[in-house]
Scaffold this motif. Sequence first.
Motif, PDB file in Angstrom:
ATOM      1  N   GLY A   1      -3.362 -20.218   0.536  1.00 23.95           N
ATOM      2  CA  GLY A   1      -2.551 -19.626   1.884  1.00 23.95           C
ATOM      3  C   GLY A   1      -3.845 -19.751   2.813  1.00 23.95           C
TER       4      GLY A   1
ATOM      5  N   MET B   1      -1.570 -12.773  -6.776  1.00 24.52           N
ATOM      6  CA  MET B   1      -2.608 -12.971  -7.654  1.00 24.52           C
ATOM      7  C   MET B   1      -3.374 -11.734  -7.896  1.00 24.52           C
ATOM      8  SD  MET B   1      -3.925 -16.910  -6.572  1.00 24.52           S
ATOM      9  CE  MET B   1      -4.007 -16.473  -5.023  1.00 24.52           C
TER      10      MET B   1
ATOM     11  N   GLY C   1      -0.378  -1.080   7.492  1.00 23.01           N
ATOM     12  CA  GLY C   1      -1.194  -2.378   7.634  1.00 23.01           C
ATOM     13  C   GLY C   1      -1.596  -2.780   9.081  1.00 23.01           C
TER      14      GLY C   1
ATOM     15  N   PHE D   1       4.603 -12.360   2.203  1.00 21.87           N
ATOM     16  CA  PHE D   1       4.151 -13.894   2.008  1.00 21.87           C
ATOM     17  C   PHE D   1       2.942 -14.128   1.061  1.00 21.87           C
ATOM     18  CE2 PHE D   1       5.800 -12.563   6.033  1.00 21.87           C
ATOM     19  CZ  PHE D   1       6.937 -13.658   6.185  1.00 21.87           C
ATOM     20  N   ALA D   2       2.748 -12.968   0.387  1.00 19.77           N
ATOM     21  CA  ALA D   2       1.339 -12.864  -0.313  1.00 19.77           C
ATOM     22  C   ALA D   2       1.668 -13.707  -1.708  1.00 19.77           C
ATOM     23  CB  ALA D   2       0.846 -11.480  -0.713  1.00 19.77           C
ATOM     24  N   GLY D   3       0.419 -14.223  -2.115  1.00 20.45           N
ATOM     25  CA  GLY D   3       0.576 -14.995  -3.508  1.00 20.45           C
ATOM     26  C   GLY D   3       0.770 -13.967  -4.595  1.00 20.45           C
TER      27      GLY D   3
ATOM     28  N   ALA E   1       0.885  -1.167   0.044  1.00 17.48           N
ATOM     29  CA  ALA E   1       0.052  -0.085  -0.037  1.00 17.48           C
ATOM     30  C   ALA E   1       0.766   1.393   0.078  1.00 17.48           C
ATOM     31  CB  ALA E   1      -0.820   0.113   1.267  1.00 17.48           C
TER      32      ALA E   1
ATOM     33  N   GLY F   1      -4.199  -7.173  -1.331  1.00 23.58           N
ATOM     34  CA  GLY F   1      -3.373  -5.948  -1.217  1.00 23.58           C
ATOM     35  C   GLY F   1      -2.772  -5.588  -2.618  1.00 23.58           C
ATOM     36  N   PHE F   2      -2.256  -6.488  -3.320  1.00 27.29           N
ATOM     37  CA  PHE F   2      -1.696  -6.280  -4.628  1.00 27.29           C
ATOM     38  C   PHE F   2      -2.848  -5.924  -5.588  1.00 27.29           C
ATOM     39  CE2 PHE F   2       1.427  -8.313  -2.126  1.00 27.29           C
ATOM     40  CZ  PHE F   2       2.752  -7.835  -2.452  1.00 27.29           C
TER      41      PHE F   2
ATOM     42  N   VAL G   1       8.757   5.997   5.347  1.00 26.64           N
ATOM     43  CA  VAL G   1       9.418   5.753   6.598  1.00 26.64           C
ATOM     44  C   VAL G   1       9.169   4.186   6.658  1.00 26.64           C
ATOM     45  CG1 VAL G   1       9.771   6.050   8.779  1.00 26.64           C
ATOM     46  CG2 VAL G   1       8.897   7.730   7.362  1.00 26.64           C
TER      47      VAL G   1
ATOM     48  N   SER H   1      11.279  -1.263   9.456  1.00 30.23           N
ATOM     49  CA  SER H   1      12.246  -2.547   9.573  1.00 30.23           C
ATOM     50  C   SER H   1      13.335  -2.131   8.892  1.00 30.23           C
ATOM     51  CB  SER H   1      11.536  -3.788   9.078  1.00 30.23           C
ATOM     52  OG  SER H   1      11.014  -3.683   7.681  1.00 30.23           O
TER      53      SER H   1
ATOM     54  N   GLY I   1       1.749 -14.255   7.323  1.00 29.14           N
ATOM     55  CA  GLY I   1       1.465 -12.866   7.156  1.00 29.14           C
ATOM     56  C   GLY I   1       0.267 -12.550   7.895  1.00 29.14           C
TER      57      GLY I   1
ATOM     58  N   ALA J   1       6.374  -7.112   6.754  1.00 33.94           N
ATOM     59  CA  ALA J   1       5.194  -6.725   5.637  1.00 33.94           C
ATOM     60  C   ALA J   1       4.442  -8.103   5.471  1.00 33.94           C
ATOM     61  CB  ALA J   1       5.523  -5.923   4.504  1.00 33.94           C
TER      62      ALA J   1
ATOM     63  N   GLY K   1      -2.627 -15.371   7.494  1.00 29.24           N
ATOM     64  CA  GLY K   1      -2.279 -16.357   6.366  1.00 29.24           C
ATOM     65  C   GLY K   1      -0.963 -17.097   6.259  1.00 29.24           C
ATOM     66  N   GLU K   2      -1.029 -18.165   6.300  1.00 27.53           N
ATOM     67  CA  GLU K   2       0.208 -19.020   6.126  1.00 27.53           C
ATOM     68  C   GLU K   2       0.682 -19.404   4.815  1.00 27.53           C
ATOM     69  OE1 GLU K   2      -0.467 -21.492  10.596  1.00 27.53           O
ATOM     70  OE2 GLU K   2      -2.031 -21.406   8.930  1.00 27.53           O
ATOM     71  N   MET K   3       2.052 -19.736   4.556  1.00 28.76           N
ATOM     72  CA  MET K   3       2.133 -20.315   2.994  1.00 28.76           C
ATOM     73  C   MET K   3       3.650 -20.916   3.169  1.00 28.76           C
ATOM     74  SD  MET K   3       5.075 -18.346   2.608  1.00 28.76           S
ATOM     75  CE  MET K   3       5.215 -18.108   0.922  1.00 28.76           C
TER      76      MET K   3
HETATM   77  C1  LIG Z   1      -0.427 -15.852   2.651  1.00 30.45           C
HETATM   78  C2  LIG Z   1      -1.044 -14.620   1.981  1.00 30.45           C
HETATM   79  C3  LIG Z   1      -1.329 -14.626   0.809  1.00 30.45           C
HETATM   80  C4  LIG Z   1      -1.757 -13.483   0.103  1.00 30.45           C
HETATM   81  N1  LIG Z   1      -1.961 -13.608  -1.344  1.00 30.45           N
HETATM   82  C5  LIG Z   1      -2.578 -12.463  -1.918  1.00 30.45           C
HETATM   83  C6  LIG Z   1      -2.557 -12.302  -3.122  1.00 30.45           C
HETATM   84  O1  LIG Z   1      -2.740 -13.362  -3.921  1.00 30.45           O
HETATM   85  N2  LIG Z   1      -3.150 -11.275  -3.976  1.00 30.45           N
HETATM   86  C7  LIG Z   1      -3.273  -9.995  -3.093  1.00 30.45           C
HETATM   87  O2  LIG Z   1      -3.696  -9.071  -3.893  1.00 30.45           O
HETATM   88  N3  LIG Z   1      -3.092  -9.986  -2.002  1.00 30.45           N
HETATM   89  C8  LIG Z   1      -2.876 -11.185  -1.248  1.00 30.45           C
HETATM   90  N4  LIG Z   1      -2.587 -11.148   0.158  1.00 30.45           N
HETATM   91  C9  LIG Z   1      -2.736  -9.858   1.110  1.00 30.45           C
HETATM   92  C10 LIG Z   1      -1.710  -8.849   0.863  1.00 30.45           C
HETATM   93  O3  LIG Z   1      -0.497  -9.337   1.298  1.00 30.45           O
HETATM   94  C11 LIG Z   1      -2.118  -7.889   1.876  1.00 30.45           C
HETATM   95  O4  LIG Z   1      -3.660  -7.201   1.560  1.00 30.45           O
HETATM   96  C12 LIG Z   1      -1.045  -6.817   1.626  1.00 30.45           C
HETATM   97  O5  LIG Z   1       0.300  -7.065   2.043  1.00 30.45           O
HETATM   98  C13 LIG Z   1      -1.550  -5.301   2.764  1.00 30.45           C
HETATM   99  O6  LIG Z   1      -0.503  -4.366   2.672  1.00 30.45           O
HETATM  100  P1  LIG Z   1      -0.162  -3.336   3.342  1.00 30.45           P
HETATM  101  O7  LIG Z   1       0.726  -2.473   2.660  1.00 30.45           O
HETATM  102  O8  LIG Z   1      -1.557  -2.425   3.959  1.00 30.45           O
HETATM  103  O9  LIG Z   1       0.465  -3.926   4.711  1.00 30.45           O
HETATM  104  P2  LIG Z   1       1.880  -4.556   4.902  1.00 30.45           P
HETATM  105  O10 LIG Z   1       2.078  -5.693   3.889  1.00 30.45           O
HETATM  106  O11 LIG Z   1       1.643  -5.310   6.368  1.00 30.45           O
HETATM  107  O12 LIG Z   1       2.758  -3.477   4.888  1.00 30.45           O
HETATM  108  C14 LIG Z   1       2.781  -2.472   6.082  1.00 30.45           C
HETATM  109  C15 LIG Z   1       4.400  -2.055   6.328  1.00 30.45           C
HETATM  110  O13 LIG Z   1       4.297  -1.092   7.213  1.00 30.45           O
HETATM  111  C16 LIG Z   1       5.437  -1.106   8.014  1.00 30.45           C
HETATM  112  N5  LIG Z   1       4.946  -0.438   9.361  1.00 30.45           N
HETATM  113  C17 LIG Z   1       4.166  -0.765  10.395  1.00 30.45           C
HETATM  114  N6  LIG Z   1       4.427  -0.010  11.335  1.00 30.45           N
HETATM  115  C18 LIG Z   1       5.313   0.997  11.011  1.00 30.45           C
HETATM  116  C19 LIG Z   1       5.838   1.958  11.711  1.00 30.45           C
HETATM  117  N7  LIG Z   1       5.148   2.597  12.743  1.00 30.45           N
HETATM  118  N8  LIG Z   1       6.709   2.985  11.146  1.00 30.45           N
HETATM  119  C20 LIG Z   1       7.151   2.486   9.936  1.00 30.45           C
HETATM  120  N9  LIG Z   1       6.626   1.423   9.043  1.00 30.45           N
HETATM  121  C21 LIG Z   1       5.776   0.557   9.641  1.00 30.45           C
HETATM  122  C22 LIG Z   1       5.692  -2.702   8.272  1.00 30.45           C
HETATM  123  O14 LIG Z   1       6.921  -3.011   8.792  1.00 30.45           O
HETATM  124  C23 LIG Z   1       5.364  -3.045   6.764  1.00 30.45           C
HETATM  125  O15 LIG Z   1       6.611  -3.086   5.839  1.00 30.45           O
HETATM  126  C24 LIG Z   1      -1.847 -12.180   0.654  1.00 30.45           C
HETATM  127  C25 LIG Z   1      -1.807 -12.155   2.048  1.00 30.45           C
HETATM  128  C26 LIG Z   1      -1.308 -13.689   2.793  1.00 30.45           C
HETATM  129  C27 LIG Z   1      -0.790 -13.382   4.159  1.00 30.45           C
END
Ligand SMILES: Cc1cc2nc3c(=O)[nH]c(=O)nc-3n(C[C@H](O)[C@H](O)[C@H](O)COP(=O)(O)OP(=O)(O)OC[C@H]3O[C@@H](n4cnc5c(N)ncnc54)[C@H](O)[C@@H]3O)c2cc1C
Length: 325
Positions: free
Chosen positions: A232, A47, A178, A43-45, A11, A301-302, A29, A32, A273, A39, A193-195
């Motif tokens: 997953g 797709m 997230g 671990f996401a697929g 995101a 997410g993707f 920012v 990690s 994840g 993040a 979600g486990e993979m």
């Molecule tokens: C097993 C599995 C399979 C999936 N398959 C798919 C798929 O096929 N297709 C799809 O579209 N989606 C898929 N997803 C879902 C997708 O991964 C999530 O919807 C997406 O990662 C959410 O994105 P995000 O950026 O909101 O959160 P995150 O990916 O969790 O990223 C959040 C980031 O913010 C950082 N952060 C947190 N707190 C702070 C802070 N205080 N300061 C600075 N940084 C911070 C974290 O370190 C992290 O890097 C899957 C998820 C899983 C677990």
Amino acid sequence: MRIKVIGAGVAGLVAALELARRGARVDVVERSDRLGAQACGWFAGGMLAPWCEQENAPPEVGTLGQRALQWWPRHFRGTVCRGTLVVAPARDQRELDHFARRSERHAWLDAGQVGKLEPDLAGRFHRALFFAGEAHLDPRRALPAIAARLNELGVPIHFGAASADVLPDADHILDCRGYAARDALADLRGVRGEMLLVHSREITLSRPVRLLHPRIPLYVIPRGDGLFMIGGTVIESADRGAITARSAMELLNGAYALHPAFGEARIVDMGTGIRPAFADNLPRLIRRGHTLYINGLYRHGFLLAPAMAQRAARAILDPPSGAAA
Ligand SMILES: Cc1cc2nc3c(=O)[nH]c(=O)nc-3n(C[C@H](O)[C@H](O)[C@H](O)COP(=O)(O)OP(=O)(O)OC[C@H]3O[C@@H](n4cnc5c(N)ncnc54)[C@H](O)[C@@H]3O)c2cc1C
């Protein structure tokens, strides 16, 4: 206009790119010390399956998600546009009919057509659904590629930094943390979600294959060089602990049912994840003063990051007249 994006998950990175492309000065920012270390998206697929997801997601996911099919190929060359194949074991054919009724933009394939599309599955499934317009990507390549593009555009990613220490006088904050944002978004929940990542030279697939099963539907996604992601689980829990033996067994059993060659595959990685989700499983853009949150991307997410990033860029850079810029 100086904007601080907190979180270098999918995101945050996609939103930073949309903002920077529109001329904003952006800093990212990340808590990690390297991309993906904390993040969910690592671990996401990966797709990009707006039509398959209609089977169990609200219609908005399909509508918003279709934008990903243009956005990702434009910004990440490794996006693979070869569709999705959906199959079911002989005893679970009703699951396939159910899936077909609840989704759209698919074609029925017979055994011969399945074998033409995926030669290694020839003779294993007498019919299948094919979603030709869908795509997929490897998150562990796509996220670094977006980070590299940001680097070219002069957008720094501050790893291992505390948000308060970076750009304290930003005009806007875009919070993309997230599940970590639950401290501010009380109705956010975590969905575990486990993979697994396995390696096999015995089988080749060209696209994600979903295997339907009443208890644990799963998918196998080719990553190239003999690597396959198997995912997953969807568990109502924010427990980040290692994959359970039960989940690993069920995912591996499913992969083995898809093709027995997976029985000899080597396990190279296992992970968990925590997907951030709201009660309706839909993403939200939430404004609080000068902070805008993108969150609730859940299983998509993707798929949904491009549409949510474009919405956020509009909200920040083209505020409706009368709203504070
Ligand atoms: C097993 C599995 C399979 C999936 N398959 C798919 C798929 O096929 N297709 C799809 O579209 N989606 C898929 N997803 C879902 C997708 O991964 C999530 O919807 C997406 O990662 C959410 O994105 P995000 O950026 O909101 O959160 P995150 O990916 O969790 O990223 C959040 C980031 O913010 C950082 N952060 C947190 N707190 C702070 C802070 N205080 N300061 C600075 N940084 C911070 C974290 O370190 C992290 O890097 C899957 C998820 C899983 C677990």
